[in-house]
Scaffold this motif. Structure first.
Motif, PDB file in Angstrom:
ATOM      1  N   PRO A  38      36.180  44.312  48.727  1.00  0.00           N
ATOM      2  CA  PRO A  38      36.830  45.589  48.393  1.00  0.00           C
ATOM      3  C   PRO A  38      38.206  45.349  47.792  1.00  0.00           C
ATOM      4  O   PRO A  38      38.788  44.259  47.931  1.00  0.00           O
ATOM      5  CB  PRO A  38      36.920  46.303  49.743  1.00  0.00           C
ATOM      6  N   PHE A  39      38.726  46.355  47.122  1.00  0.00           N
ATOM      7  CA  PHE A  39      40.045  46.260  46.528  1.00  0.00           C
ATOM      8  C   PHE A  39      41.110  46.249  47.626  1.00  0.00           C
ATOM      9  O   PHE A  39      41.047  47.041  48.578  1.00  0.00           O
ATOM     10  CB  PHE A  39      40.288  47.434  45.581  1.00  0.00           C
ATOM     11  N   ASP A  40      42.072  45.350  47.497  1.00  0.00           N
ATOM     12  CA  ASP A  40      43.178  45.251  48.445  1.00  0.00           C
ATOM     13  C   ASP A  40      44.254  46.261  48.046  1.00  0.00           C
ATOM     14  O   ASP A  40      44.969  46.063  47.061  1.00  0.00           O
ATOM     15  CB  ASP A  40      43.736  43.824  48.427  1.00  0.00           C
ATOM     16  N   SER A  41      44.359  47.337  48.795  1.00  0.00           N
ATOM     17  CA  SER A  41      45.279  48.420  48.435  1.00  0.00           C
ATOM     18  C   SER A  41      46.737  47.993  48.444  1.00  0.00           C
ATOM     19  O   SER A  41      47.585  48.673  47.847  1.00  0.00           O
ATOM     20  CB  SER A  41      45.090  49.607  49.389  1.00  0.00           C
ATOM     21  N   SER A  42      47.050  46.879  49.104  1.00  0.00           N
ATOM     22  CA  SER A  42      48.440  46.417  49.094  1.00  0.00           C
ATOM     23  C   SER A  42      48.861  45.926  47.708  1.00  0.00           C
ATOM     24  O   SER A  42      50.055  45.782  47.428  1.00  0.00           O
ATOM     25  CB  SER A  42      48.632  45.294  50.123  1.00  0.00           C
ATOM     26  N   LEU A  43      47.872  45.682  46.822  1.00  0.00           N
ATOM     27  CA  LEU A  43      48.185  45.238  45.457  1.00  0.00           C
ATOM     28  C   LEU A  43      48.676  46.384  44.589  1.00  0.00           C
ATOM     29  O   LEU A  43      49.341  46.154  43.573  1.00  0.00           O
ATOM     30  CB  LEU A  43      46.955  44.610  44.811  1.00  0.00           C
ATOM     31  N   GLY A  44      48.318  47.609  44.946  1.00  0.00           N
ATOM     32  CA  GLY A  44      48.713  48.759  44.138  1.00  0.00           C
ATOM     33  C   GLY A  44      47.693  49.876  44.247  1.00  0.00           C
ATOM     34  O   GLY A  44      46.975  49.993  45.245  1.00  0.00           O
ATOM     35  N   THR A  45      47.600  50.669  43.185  1.00  0.00           N
ATOM     36  CA  THR A  45      46.705  51.830  43.148  1.00  0.00           C
ATOM     37  C   THR A  45      45.510  51.531  42.253  1.00  0.00           C
ATOM     38  O   THR A  45      45.675  51.225  41.067  1.00  0.00           O
ATOM     39  CB  THR A  45      47.443  53.072  42.622  1.00  0.00           C
ATOM     40  N   LEU A  46      44.295  51.634  42.820  1.00  0.00           N
ATOM     41  CA  LEU A  46      43.080  51.385  42.045  1.00  0.00           C
ATOM     42  C   LEU A  46      42.780  52.584  41.154  1.00  0.00           C
ATOM     43  O   LEU A  46      42.631  53.708  41.635  1.00  0.00           O
ATOM     44  CB  LEU A  46      41.904  51.124  42.994  1.00  0.00           C
ATOM     45  N   ASN A  47      42.676  52.341  39.850  1.00  0.00           N
ATOM     46  CA  ASN A  47      42.451  53.425  38.887  1.00  0.00           C
ATOM     47  C   ASN A  47      40.984  53.569  38.485  1.00  0.00           C
ATOM     48  O   ASN A  47      40.470  54.684  38.367  1.00  0.00           O
ATOM     49  CB  ASN A  47      43.297  53.187  37.636  1.00  0.00           C
ATOM     50  N   SER A  48      40.305  52.452  38.257  1.00  0.00           N
ATOM     51  CA  SER A  48      38.904  52.517  37.821  1.00  0.00           C
ATOM     52  C   SER A  48      38.194  51.217  38.160  1.00  0.00           C
ATOM     53  O   SER A  48      38.824  50.175  38.347  1.00  0.00           O
ATOM     54  CB  SER A  48      38.806  52.796  36.315  1.00  0.00           C
ATOM     55  N   VAL A  49      36.860  51.304  38.219  1.00  0.00           N
ATOM     56  CA  VAL A  49      36.020  50.139  38.495  1.00  0.00           C
ATOM     57  C   VAL A  49      34.925  50.093  37.437  1.00  0.00           C
ATOM     58  O   VAL A  49      34.219  51.085  37.221  1.00  0.00           O
ATOM     59  CB  VAL A  49      35.390  50.213  39.899  1.00  0.00           C
ATOM     60  N   THR A  50      34.774  48.950  36.772  1.00  0.00           N
ATOM     61  CA  THR A  50      33.768  48.782  35.728  1.00  0.00           C
ATOM     62  C   THR A  50      32.833  47.634  36.079  1.00  0.00           C
ATOM     63  O   THR A  50      33.291  46.555  36.470  1.00  0.00           O
ATOM     64  CB  THR A  50      34.431  48.493  34.363  1.00  0.00           C
ATOM     65  N   LEU A  51      31.534  47.880  35.948  1.00  0.00           N
ATOM     66  CA  LEU A  51      30.534  46.845  36.201  1.00  0.00           C
ATOM     67  C   LEU A  51      29.827  46.514  34.891  1.00  0.00           C
ATOM     68  O   LEU A  51      29.265  47.391  34.242  1.00  0.00           O
ATOM     69  CB  LEU A  51      29.513  47.337  37.225  1.00  0.00           C
ATOM     70  N   GLU A  52      29.858  45.239  34.510  1.00  0.00           N
ATOM     71  CA  GLU A  52      29.110  44.765  33.347  1.00  0.00           C
ATOM     72  C   GLU A  52      27.867  44.029  33.837  1.00  0.00           C
ATOM     73  O   GLU A  52      27.964  43.124  34.673  1.00  0.00           O
ATOM     74  CB  GLU A  52      29.974  43.845  32.488  1.00  0.00           C
ATOM     75  N   VAL A  53      26.702  44.427  33.315  1.00  0.00           N
ATOM     76  CA  VAL A  53      25.421  43.865  33.734  1.00  0.00           C
ATOM     77  C   VAL A  53      24.779  43.147  32.550  1.00  0.00           C
ATOM     78  O   VAL A  53      24.724  43.688  31.448  1.00  0.00           O
ATOM     79  CB  VAL A  53      24.476  44.968  34.243  1.00  0.00           C
ATOM     80  N   GLN A  54      24.296  41.913  32.789  1.00  0.00           N
ATOM     81  CA  GLN A  54      23.528  41.165  31.797  1.00  0.00           C
ATOM     82  C   GLN A  54      22.174  40.829  32.412  1.00  0.00           C
ATOM     83  O   GLN A  54      22.100  40.350  33.552  1.00  0.00           O
ATOM     84  CB  GLN A  54      24.257  39.872  31.410  1.00  0.00           C
ATOM     85  N   LEU A  55      21.070  41.074  31.657  1.00  0.00           N
ATOM     86  CA  LEU A  55      19.721  40.949  32.201  1.00  0.00           C
ATOM     87  C   LEU A  55      18.840  40.046  31.344  1.00  0.00           C
ATOM     88  O   LEU A  55      18.906  40.073  30.115  1.00  0.00           O
ATOM     89  CB  LEU A  55      19.058  42.327  32.271  1.00  0.00           C
TER      90      LEU A  55
END
Length: 241
Positions: A38-55
């Protein structure tokens, strides 16, 4: 005094600049299925999460025709299927689909003989790629594992594959089997071909605390007082001389 004021103004101006954006990248694949931290909130504010998939997904088929001796043929094939990432908190509860496409032409030797039939094996394969926006709130808690699957891999009808070949041979999909260099083999869907994941957290880094406006005002007054006191002491020293 003017130098102190300018210095203070520069400090205030620098402190008021917005923090620059930052990224954090993790990778995983379905051979490992290690998941994502998970994102460590002590690093700052999470704005977005992107997943790139290769199949990359191979499949196996068998072709047979009446014959008492080995024969060969050419098979033209195309795959128009889907890979799905099941709905979860990360996807907002909605299944996410990625097109799985491929086409080719394969020369097949029907070298196995049994009961008046000559038969052989060949493979088809599909590839796909996508960039998916996931729910940031799902990555603020515990460990998350993403695991999608090829919808056509266990389909006994081979409905997402089209095959053209001369004559009227019998064509049968080998559901749940891969086709490798030595022919078809049964394998779990996760270990047939590969799926790779690249997860990127885009966030605004945490900044150090900035003094309140009232605190800055007191600091400036203090600087001014020190400057006036120094100027007066210099004048007294000159007068005494």
């Amino acid at each position: 005094m003017r130098g102190l004021a300018c210095l203070a103004a520069l400090v205030i101006g620098g402190a008021s600049l917005p923090a620059s954006a930052a990224t954090l990248v993790q990778t995983d694949n379905e051979l490992i299925l290690g998941g994502f931290d998970p994102f460590d909130s002590s690093l700052g504010t999470l704005n977005s999460v992107t997943l790139e998939v290769q199949l990359f997904r191979p499949r196996a088929w068998v072709i047979s025709t009446p014959s008492d001796e080995p024969v060969s043929t050419v098979v033209d094939w195309s795959v128009n299927g889907q890979w799905v990432l099941p709905g979860s908190s990360a996807t907002g509860g909605v299944d996410v689909f990625v097109p799985l496409l491929g086409s080719g032409s394969t020369a097949v030797l029907l070298e196995f003989l049994e009961d008046g039939l000559a038969f052989g094996f060949f493979g088809v394969e599909g590839t796909g790629a996508a960039s998916l926006a996931l729910d940031p709130s799902a990555f603020l808690g515990g460990h998350i594992v993403l695991n999608g699957y090829d919808m056509g891999y266990f389909d006994p009808s081979g409905a997402d594959t089209t095959i053209n070949t001369p004559g009227s041979p019998n064509l049968i999909p080998l559901a749940g089997a891969c086709f490798g260099p030595w022919g078809p083999y049964e394998e779990s869907e996760d270990y047939c071909g590969w799926t790779s994941y690249k997860l990127t957290y885009d966030y605004t880094p945490a900044t150090t605390a900035v003094p309140e406006p009232g605190t800055w005002a007191m600091l400036l007054l203090g600087f001014a007082g020190v400057g006036v006191a120094l100027r007066r002491s210099r004048r007294r020293a000159v007068a005494a001389a």
